[in-house]
Design a protein around this motif. Structure first.
Motif, PDB file in Angstrom:
ATOM      1  N   ILE A 138      32.940  42.006  52.424  1.00 44.58           N
ATOM      2  CA  ILE A 138      31.885  41.630  51.463  1.00 44.58           C
ATOM      3  C   ILE A 138      31.432  42.840  50.655  1.00 44.58           C
ATOM      4  CG2 ILE A 138      29.486  40.849  51.336  1.00 44.58           C
ATOM      5  CD1 ILE A 138      30.100  38.844  53.467  1.00 44.58           C
ATOM      6  N   ILE A 139      31.617  44.033  51.168  1.00 41.25           N
ATOM      7  CA  ILE A 139      31.142  45.242  50.483  1.00 41.25           C
ATOM      8  C   ILE A 139      31.709  45.363  49.063  1.00 41.25           C
ATOM      9  CG2 ILE A 139      31.159  47.778  50.553  1.00 41.25           C
ATOM     10  CD1 ILE A 139      30.943  47.544  53.617  1.00 41.25           C
ATOM     11  N   PRO A 140      33.022  45.238  48.843  1.00 46.60           N
ATOM     12  CA  PRO A 140      33.516  45.326  47.461  1.00 46.60           C
ATOM     13  C   PRO A 140      32.992  44.207  46.557  1.00 46.60           C
ATOM     14  CG  PRO A 140      35.338  45.549  49.011  1.00 46.60           C
ATOM     15  CD  PRO A 140      34.137  45.165  49.803  1.00 46.60           C
ATOM     16  N   VAL A 141      32.805  43.029  47.109  1.00 50.42           N
ATOM     17  CA  VAL A 141      32.291  41.910  46.303  1.00 50.42           C
ATOM     18  C   VAL A 141      30.870  42.209  45.840  1.00 50.42           C
ATOM     19  CG1 VAL A 141      31.743  39.453  46.322  1.00 50.42           C
ATOM     20  CG2 VAL A 141      33.778  40.271  47.507  1.00 50.42           C
ATOM     21  N   ALA A 142      30.043  42.713  46.753  1.00 49.74           N
ATOM     22  CA  ALA A 142      28.663  43.036  46.396  1.00 49.74           C
ATOM     23  C   ALA A 142      28.599  44.195  45.409  1.00 49.74           C
ATOM     24  CB  ALA A 142      27.866  43.372  47.657  1.00 49.74           C
ATOM     25  N   ILE A 168      36.320  55.290  47.921  1.00 49.55           N
ATOM     26  CA  ILE A 168      36.843  54.969  46.585  1.00 49.55           C
ATOM     27  C   ILE A 168      35.877  54.045  45.850  1.00 49.55           C
ATOM     28  CG2 ILE A 168      38.713  53.791  45.345  1.00 49.55           C
ATOM     29  CD1 ILE A 168      40.579  54.772  47.608  1.00 49.55           C
ATOM     30  N   LEU A 169      35.301  53.099  46.545  1.00 47.79           N
ATOM     31  CA  LEU A 169      34.325  52.209  45.909  1.00 47.79           C
ATOM     32  C   LEU A 169      33.096  52.976  45.447  1.00 47.79           C
ATOM     33  CD1 LEU A 169      34.564  49.128  48.293  1.00 47.79           C
ATOM     34  CD2 LEU A 169      35.381  49.289  45.935  1.00 47.79           C
ATOM     35  N   ILE A 170      32.684  53.986  46.193  1.00 42.81           N
ATOM     36  CA  ILE A 170      31.542  54.812  45.780  1.00 42.81           C
ATOM     37  C   ILE A 170      31.880  55.575  44.504  1.00 42.81           C
ATOM     38  CG2 ILE A 170      30.184  56.854  46.433  1.00 42.81           C
ATOM     39  CD1 ILE A 170      30.263  55.734  49.328  1.00 42.81           C
ATOM     40  N   PHE A 171      33.113  56.067  44.395  1.00 34.32           N
ATOM     41  CA  PHE A 171      33.501  56.773  43.171  1.00 34.32           C
ATOM     42  C   PHE A 171      33.526  55.833  41.969  1.00 34.32           C
ATOM     43  CE2 PHE A 171      35.794  59.976  45.997  1.00 34.32           C
ATOM     44  CZ  PHE A 171      34.742  60.879  45.928  1.00 34.32           C
ATOM     45  N   THR A 172      33.944  54.591  42.155  1.00 33.59           N
ATOM     46  CA  THR A 172      33.900  53.646  41.033  1.00 33.59           C
ATOM     47  C   THR A 172      32.454  53.303  40.682  1.00 33.59           C
ATOM     48  OG1 THR A 172      34.087  51.695  42.450  1.00 33.59           O
ATOM     49  CG2 THR A 172      36.132  52.654  41.635  1.00 33.59           C
ATOM     50  N   GLU A 173      31.571  53.313  41.667  1.00 27.70           N
ATOM     51  CA  GLU A 173      30.143  53.100  41.408  1.00 27.70           C
ATOM     52  C   GLU A 173      29.585  54.234  40.561  1.00 27.70           C
ATOM     53  OE1 GLU A 173      26.521  51.068  41.661  1.00 27.70           O
ATOM     54  OE2 GLU A 173      28.457  50.434  42.475  1.00 27.70           O
ATOM     55  N   ALA A 174      30.069  55.454  40.820  1.00 26.26           N
ATOM     56  CA  ALA A 174      29.618  56.598  40.026  1.00 26.26           C
ATOM     57  C   ALA A 174      30.002  56.429  38.559  1.00 26.26           C
ATOM     58  CB  ALA A 174      30.209  57.885  40.591  1.00 26.26           C
ATOM     59  N   LEU A 175      31.190  55.890  38.296  1.00 31.64           N
ATOM     60  CA  LEU A 175      31.596  55.645  36.908  1.00 31.64           C
ATOM     61  C   LEU A 175      30.640  54.680  36.217  1.00 31.64           C
ATOM     62  CD1 LEU A 175      35.449  55.252  37.380  1.00 31.64           C
ATOM     63  CD2 LEU A 175      34.212  57.257  36.566  1.00 31.64           C
TER      64      LEU A 175
END
Length: 191
Positions: free
Chosen positions: A83-87, A163-170
């Motif tokens: 669920i983490i990537p979906v959220a 990796i998801l955190i880095f995309t959040e930074a973008l």
């Protein structure tokens, strides 16, 4: 010049002395043609920010959701982790909503909102919207592949979250720059 062949009405022409008199005599709170253009671009910035952000969030949620379903079929314990990537993909739409509200609150129709303001708000909306769109695609692709890979190798979960955190930074970079541009678009520019 034949007035019937003109592309623009006479009141937009700089050559017509009547238009200059009308410009000086316009009522307080009314807007000139350039102010109408500015307001149009300001609203276009708010709309483009929200639409592009929501498209990125929808794509990311859909892709990550597919990965969640596929991984959940193989290992039901992966559902909570998946669920983490979906959220995280859904947050992109919230960022776009926040900046769209900021842009719309800065649009004034009292005659003090010019083309500069509209262009700054358009730039802010496009900056944030494009960043959210690209980040949403990245979250979707990484979320789908990473969730399915974690079923086979549980050690991949920590790198997936990183990796998801880095995309959040973008996404945050686009939001921050968009907010700075929107704030610059709030000021009054004379001339």
């Amino acid at each position: 010049v034949n007035n019937s062949l003109r592309l623009f009405p006479a009141h937009f022409s700089r050559e017509n002395p009547k238009s200059e008199d009308a410009e000086r005599r316009r009522a307080p709170g009314s807007m000139s043609a350039s102010e109408h253009i500015g307001v149009c671009f300001g609203y276009l910035g708010a709309v483009s920010c929200l639409v592009m952000s929501c498209i990125g969030a929808a794509y990311g949620s859909a892709q990550a959701g597919l990965g969640l379903c596929r991984a959940g079929c193989r290992d039901p314990n992966m559902v909570i982790k998946g669920i983490i990537p979906v959220a995280m993909a859904g947050v992109r739409g919230i960022y776009g909503l926040v900046l769209s509200i900021i842009i719309m609150s800065g649009i004034r129709t009292d005659g003090t909102y010019g083309q500069y303001n509209g262009y700054m708000h358009l730039g802010a909306g496009l900056c944030c919207g494009a960043a959210q769109f690209a980040s949403g695609i990245a979250v979707g692709v990484v979320g789908e592949a990473g969730t399915q890979a974690t079923v086979f190798q549980s050690k991949l979960f920590a790198p997936l979250v990183l990796i998801l955190i880095f995309t959040e930074a973008l996404a945050l970079y686009g939001l921050i720059v968009g907010m700075i541009m929107a704030q610059s678009g709030q000021r009054r520019v004379d001339g």
